[in-house]
Design a protein around this motif. Structure first.
Motif, mmCIF file in Angstrom:
data_model
loop_
_atom_site.group_PDB
_atom_site.id
_atom_site.type_symbol
_atom_site.label_atom_id
_atom_site.label_comp_id
_atom_site.label_asym_id
_atom_site.label_seq_id
_atom_site.Cartn_x
_atom_site.Cartn_y
_atom_site.Cartn_z
ATOM 1 N N ARG A 37 0.912 -1.344 0.292
ATOM 2 C CA ARG A 37 0.323 -0.184 0.137
ATOM 3 C C ARG A 37 0.855 1.170 0.030
ATOM 4 N N ASP A 39 3.581 1.321 -1.100
ATOM 5 C CA ASP A 39 4.219 1.626 -2.751
ATOM 6 C C ASP A 39 2.928 1.456 -3.635
ATOM 7 N N ASN A 40 2.411 1.929 -3.949
ATOM 8 C CA ASN A 40 1.422 1.898 -4.282
ATOM 9 C C ASN A 40 1.037 0.063 -5.065
ATOM 10 N N ASP A 41 1.822 -0.533 -5.014
ATOM 11 C CA ASP A 41 2.192 -2.065 -5.742
ATOM 12 C C ASP A 41 1.250 -2.327 -6.042
ATOM 13 N N THR A 42 0.170 -2.697 -6.760
ATOM 14 C CA THR A 42 -1.123 -3.131 -7.025
ATOM 15 C C THR A 42 -0.795 -4.718 -6.570
#
Length: 77
Positions: A37, A39-42
């Motif tokens: 979350r 790192d905004n790493d989906t």
């Protein structure tokens, strides 16, 4: 020795130990989700969600095994 280990896996103590180990693994999944979350790493977030689903499923299977072994009041207090 192998027979004792096999019997332990099918015992109440073995099931409790497996549940504790599985629940401990949940800590790393929570940490992985938090980092994903941040790192905004989906893709890593999806991986954490799938891992969490596997943990929940594993705990449900272990709970069912405990009920089969006759410990109906486990996790109920």
């Amino acid at each position: 020795m192998a027979k004792k280990a096999k019997n332990f896996k099918k015992s109440k103590s073995g099931a409790y130990l497996s549940m504790a180990t599985t629940a401990f693994g949940a800590l790393s999944v929570v940490k992985q989700a938090k980092l994903a979350r941040e790192d905004n790493d989906t893709l890593r977030l999806v991986d954490a969600a799938v891992s969490a689903a596997a943990i929940v499923t594993g705990l449900a299977i272990l709970y069912r095994e405990l009920k089969r072994l006759g410990d109906d009041d486990v996790l109920l207090g």
